[in-house]
Enzyme design. Sequence first.
Site, PDB file in Angstrom:
ATOM      1  N   PHE A 165       6.185   6.210  -1.035  1.00  0.00           N
ATOM      2  CA  PHE A 165       6.374   5.883   0.378  1.00  0.00           C
ATOM      3  C   PHE A 165       5.740   4.523   0.614  1.00  0.00           C
ATOM      4  CE2 PHE A 165       6.124  10.456  -0.018  1.00  0.00           C
ATOM      5  CZ  PHE A 165       7.178  10.909   0.748  1.00  0.00           C
ATOM      6  N   MET A 199       0.827  -1.163   0.000  1.00  0.00           N
ATOM      7  CA  MET A 199       0.000   0.000   0.000  1.00  0.00           C
ATOM      8  C   MET A 199       0.876   1.232   0.000  1.00  0.00           C
ATOM      9  SD  MET A 199      -1.438   2.593   2.232  1.00  0.00           S
ATOM     10  CE  MET A 199       0.187   2.844   2.637  1.00  0.00           C
ATOM     11  N   PRO A 200       1.471   1.547  -1.094  1.00  0.00           N
ATOM     12  CA  PRO A 200       2.274   2.764  -1.143  1.00  0.00           C
ATOM     13  C   PRO A 200       1.415   4.025  -1.100  1.00  0.00           C
ATOM     14  CG  PRO A 200       2.928   1.229  -2.861  1.00  0.00           C
ATOM     15  CD  PRO A 200       1.645   0.722  -2.283  1.00  0.00           C
ATOM     16  N   LEU A 201       2.001   5.062  -0.550  1.00  0.00           N
ATOM     17  CA  LEU A 201       1.463   6.411  -0.661  1.00  0.00           C
ATOM     18  C   LEU A 201       2.335   7.090  -1.708  1.00  0.00           C
ATOM     19  CD1 LEU A 201      -0.080   8.999   0.155  1.00  0.00           C
ATOM     20  CD2 LEU A 201       1.594   9.263   2.005  1.00  0.00           C
TER      21      LEU A 201
END
Length: 135
Positions: free
Chosen positions: A72, A1-3
């Site tokens: 991120f 789950m990247p930001l």
Amino acid sequence: MPLVRIDLAAGRSPEAVRAIADAIHTAIVDVYGIPPRDRFQIVTEHPAQQIIAEDAGLGFERTEGVVMIQVFTQRGRTEDAKTTLYTAIHDRLVAVGVATEDVFIGYVENGPEDWSFGFGRAQYVTGELGVPSAG
């Protein structure tokens, strides 16, 4: 789950901006195998003079169409997985009209304790969410 933060110069159509965001997300889904709705992106358009992206010693010039991407995500992915992601993002952005020299990616890793999805809790730590595999 990247930001994912996407910074780019103002002036593209809303459709072009969405195509850039979609291309980046598709690359992440394809390479990291995350669910398609596990999408967290912040797209910020800036006046051209507010993005400065000069040569890093590689001997080429960028245009004012540079797309600066910060990913991120949780630590644990291999060097090969990361470089595969960089290539996938690049290729998909070029396919939607971004110049090859204008794809800039920064990758930042952290741990499960560094995320809160709401309610003031660290859901990976509390067990409300399973910690994703580094796949």
